[in-house]
Motif scaffolding. Sequence first.
Motif, PDB file in Angstrom:
ATOM      1  N   LEU A  64      14.629  -6.350  -5.072  1.00 19.71           N
ATOM      2  CA  LEU A  64      13.210  -6.081  -4.245  1.00 19.71           C
ATOM      3  C   LEU A  64      12.707  -4.864  -4.456  1.00 19.71           C
ATOM      4  CD1 LEU A  64      11.076  -7.846  -2.908  1.00 19.71           C
ATOM      5  CD2 LEU A  64      12.353  -7.021  -0.880  1.00 19.71           C
ATOM      6  N   ALA A  65      13.498  -3.852  -4.036  1.00 21.27           N
ATOM      7  CA  ALA A  65      12.859  -2.483  -4.274  1.00 21.27           C
ATOM      8  C   ALA A  65      12.520  -2.153  -5.670  1.00 21.27           C
ATOM      9  CB  ALA A  65      14.027  -1.361  -3.784  1.00 21.27           C
ATOM     10  N   PHE A  66      13.017  -2.576  -6.835  1.00 21.20           N
ATOM     11  CA  PHE A  66      12.768  -2.203  -7.826  1.00 21.20           C
ATOM     12  C   PHE A  66      11.265  -3.100  -8.422  1.00 21.20           C
ATOM     13  CE2 PHE A  66      17.023  -1.377  -7.776  1.00 21.20           C
ATOM     14  CZ  PHE A  66      17.148  -0.220  -8.513  1.00 21.20           C
ATOM     15  N   GLU A  67      11.290  -4.273  -7.853  1.00 21.52           N
ATOM     16  CA  GLU A  67       9.890  -4.979  -8.245  1.00 21.52           C
ATOM     17  C   GLU A  67       8.889  -4.404  -7.305  1.00 21.52           C
ATOM     18  OE1 GLU A  67      12.083  -9.474  -8.916  1.00 21.52           O
ATOM     19  OE2 GLU A  67      11.813  -8.927  -6.723  1.00 21.52           O
ATOM     20  N   LEU A  68       9.100  -4.131  -6.282  1.00 21.05           N
ATOM     21  CA  LEU A  68       7.915  -3.356  -5.614  1.00 21.05           C
ATOM     22  C   LEU A  68       7.589  -2.311  -6.258  1.00 21.05           C
ATOM     23  CD1 LEU A  68       9.146  -3.850  -1.933  1.00 21.05           C
ATOM     24  CD2 LEU A  68       7.331  -5.343  -3.194  1.00 21.05           C
TER      25      LEU A  68
ATOM     26  N   ALA B  48       0.913  -1.233   0.006  1.00 23.89           N
ATOM     27  CA  ALA B  48      -0.010   0.227  -0.195  1.00 23.89           C
ATOM     28  C   ALA B  48       0.994   1.410  -0.077  1.00 23.89           C
ATOM     29  CB  ALA B  48      -1.012   0.006   0.997  1.00 23.89           C
ATOM     30  N   ALA B  49       1.825   1.013   0.818  1.00 22.56           N
ATOM     31  CA  ALA B  49       2.845   2.420   0.757  1.00 22.56           C
ATOM     32  C   ALA B  49       3.547   2.576  -0.461  1.00 22.56           C
ATOM     33  CB  ALA B  49       3.992   2.170   1.829  1.00 22.56           C
ATOM     34  N   GLU B  50       3.789   1.507  -1.289  1.00 27.63           N
ATOM     35  CA  GLU B  50       4.201   1.615  -2.782  1.00 27.63           C
ATOM     36  C   GLU B  50       3.349   2.530  -3.648  1.00 27.63           C
ATOM     37  OE1 GLU B  50       7.484   1.204  -3.950  1.00 27.63           O
ATOM     38  OE2 GLU B  50       8.451   0.636  -1.899  1.00 27.63           O
ATOM     39  N   THR B  51       1.984   1.830  -3.589  1.00 28.59           N
ATOM     40  CA  THR B  51       1.276   2.541  -4.331  1.00 28.59           C
ATOM     41  C   THR B  51       0.734   3.914  -4.236  1.00 28.59           C
ATOM     42  OG1 THR B  51      -0.147   0.385  -4.353  1.00 28.59           O
ATOM     43  CG2 THR B  51      -1.313   2.140  -4.915  1.00 28.59           C
ATOM     44  N   GLU B  52       0.941   4.300  -2.863  1.00 27.80           N
ATOM     45  CA  GLU B  52       0.708   5.800  -2.367  1.00 27.80           C
ATOM     46  C   GLU B  52       1.954   6.482  -2.832  1.00 27.80           C
ATOM     47  OE1 GLU B  52      -1.831   7.113  -1.331  1.00 27.80           O
ATOM     48  OE2 GLU B  52      -2.821   5.433  -1.120  1.00 27.80           O
ATOM     49  N   LYS B  53       3.295   6.025  -3.070  1.00 27.00           N
ATOM     50  CA  LYS B  53       4.289   6.380  -3.368  1.00 27.00           C
ATOM     51  C   LYS B  53       4.241   7.048  -4.868  1.00 27.00           C
ATOM     52  CE  LYS B  53       8.120   5.053  -1.809  1.00 27.00           C
ATOM     53  NZ  LYS B  53       9.369   3.922  -1.952  1.00 27.00           N
ATOM     54  N   GLU B  54       3.511   5.841  -5.298  1.00 30.05           N
ATOM     55  CA  GLU B  54       3.493   5.969  -7.156  1.00 30.05           C
ATOM     56  C   GLU B  54       2.429   7.073  -7.321  1.00 30.05           C
ATOM     57  OE1 GLU B  54       2.493   2.697 -10.879  1.00 30.05           O
ATOM     58  OE2 GLU B  54       1.501   2.611  -8.897  1.00 30.05           O
ATOM     59  N   LYS B  55       1.336   7.161  -6.713  1.00 30.09           N
ATOM     60  CA  LYS B  55       0.360   8.203  -7.068  1.00 30.09           C
ATOM     61  C   LYS B  55       0.906   9.554  -6.778  1.00 30.09           C
ATOM     62  CE  LYS B  55      -3.417   5.462  -5.114  1.00 30.09           C
ATOM     63  NZ  LYS B  55      -4.491   5.404  -4.145  1.00 30.09           N
ATOM     64  N   VAL B  56       1.762   9.642  -5.714  1.00 29.07           N
ATOM     65  CA  VAL B  56       2.481  10.969  -5.734  1.00 29.07           C
ATOM     66  C   VAL B  56       3.315  11.355  -6.470  1.00 29.07           C
ATOM     67  CG1 VAL B  56       4.071  12.232  -3.962  1.00 29.07           C
ATOM     68  CG2 VAL B  56       2.231  10.827  -3.141  1.00 29.07           C
TER      69      VAL B  56
END
Length: 753
Positions: A421-425, A369-377
């Motif tokens: 892992l960070a790039f995959e997320l 969920a945090a990765e999704t929010e980061k993508e929205k920003v």
Amino acid sequence: MASSSSSSLSRPETFSALESKLRDHLKNTTTSPSSSPRSFPSVVDSITLFWDELGLDLDTTEGGLKEGVQQVIQRVIKEDALLAAETEVDTRKEDIFPLYDSIKLRLDYSLALSQLGKLEEKSPYIILEDIFAYLTVPGCRQVFKFLEERSTELKLPLPSALEKTTGLALLRACNVLLARLSKSQDSVFCGRILSFMASAFSLGARSGVNLRGDFNIGNETFFENLEEKPVEEEQVVVEEEEDQVAVVEEDVEMKHEAKEEGEEGEEEEEGVVKDEIEEGETNEDSIPEVPKKEIKAIVEEKREDLPSPVATEPFYKTFWSLQAFFANPTLLSTPPPSSSQPSSSTSSSSSSPFPDFQIRVDRVITTLAAETEKEKVLRGTGDGSASNGGAGGKGKDVKRDAVGGLDEVFMPKFLTSPGLLAFELADVSFRRQILIQFLILFQHLRTLFAPGGPGKITKTRLPNLVLDKEKETWFESTWASVLKELRSTWPEGDKFTETVLAILRREENWTQWKDHSCVAFDFPPISDASLIATRVKRRRLETAPPPPLANSVGTPALSKLWEKDNLTELQQLEGNRPLDGLHIYSTKLARADLLASNRKRAYEKANGPGSLPANDEQMQRSEDLKSSLTFRGLRMASRTFIPLLSNLFIKVPVPRQNYLSVLLDAENQEKKEKEYLREANAALPEVVVNGPASTGVSATGVGGEEVNGVNVKGEGESEEMKEEEVGTATATEVVAAGEGEVATTTNGDVEMA
């Protein structure tokens, strides 16, 4: 060779002659580089002619000879096809496709012989199984077209009677080919094979059903074992032990003090003061037994209060260890050996891995969920509009490009390097795959809480998983969280989620069907008698006159309007229809008020005064009807009583329930006034003014004079002749001016002499 001569030959001679002639025939029909592939009907004609020339009738021969002939034919065709397959590597590039065509021609011969009854129906698949083992993967890709192109001749899908014979041979041939292919490099070819296998068997065939519910435990995900830095753990353990020792010592001292105080109190009551405990005489053997047990209990209690090692392990290990549960959900009910257990070796929940599983799942979902929010920003849509597929203000082109990019995403196996892992997320397609894995596992586990209980498959695969209300609540909340997160992914998150849920619903139906022992759901073919009866009935219905309609014009409202006005054609509906008068709406409103009062009086008579509830359904309908009638009456009155409405609602406010009655009284009063004026006007004598008729206009008189009994004054003067007045209305006024006189009444009528 004639049939009479073949019967005189021994079996070895018959088999040898058959083998020799069949090899010569196959050699003569070998496809040359310049020739095109032969069609299957031509192959059938060729093999039929060859068999007629051979003169061997298998229907009249002994059973042993028939089986021997079939084995010889199958062996010769297989050896010839395999001999061609062995030359694939040494064949020139321009001759490689004719080589594949020659192999498929051998398969056509075996298929034609099986259709003619000279070979078993499974013979083409047996030959094909060995060919797949000889050819390279590109060659197998070309030869596999034989199955796709000859699906009609192979009588696919197979009937249920052939599933255990011919169907098993087909499955073996396809599985041999699948075992050779790479899931990453030959994924498209694997899909072709699986699609063909699905079409080759009926939908209710049990050959492709996992009846026992076995999991693909061979799908293992290997990742590095990153250990947590031991310094912090040691500090936590040391501090924990020191706190535990301090607590235990304090507890023991308090118990000793309480004991001593109690003994001193008893001695004081008896009046005896004793000092039993002297310095250096402490009985150490009488104290340790109880404190040791208490110390152990306190230590265990403090250990349970400490955070689980799973909660403090690296996220890399937490994330990839869930793949073991995805591949084998039985690990949730029975912990695996410590060597293969996905949880940490220091886990406190060694009896059941489910608590550690819950911690890992919650931690991973929070991170996704945090990765999704980061993508929205980063995309500029931090308000949660990502689920709509929008991207800032760039419009539909961005969405199309993004969807087109997702079409090319394919991950046959996860890459588990810690640095990736960070790039995959950060990749939305990767996060979606993980979320779908959660949904698949949770749907399987949610069947344990089904109202009818778990199915046979789930019950046998998860026998030791203890069910309780807490786990059910956690499953439901986590399921909702996963769906929410999947919908928030970009692009087309809502559409993507609905597609996944549709697939999961079908999978759930498939599981229920397997739980009920795969009950057949295909219908038998329609018999000829049923077809004939249906055809006769259809013809009778086509020629019979249509039944009468319930409404002559089509709808109840239109039929009522048509019959009420005796209409005969649609043109009569044109133009404005007359509306009901104000008195009709007032009458209906009075009737509605009467019904409402009767309802209230009857209810209160039966249940007591003031007992009618405010939300009574009948009273609500009555109020709605009165509101509708009031509105329709006001709408009708607005066309003819506009001045009256302004005086009624602006100058003299009227309650809503009295609108129509007040308007009706005003209308009646106005009608009375008009009738009185009409009668008074008719009773007046005729007024004639002399003057030139040709002028048609009023002439200005010089002085006042009397004309036919009427006093006429000059300019600036007027004479009013009034009769009896009623209310505020003037009966008659006559005003004359100039030489040409005009007689005018108060209601606007003009009479010219």
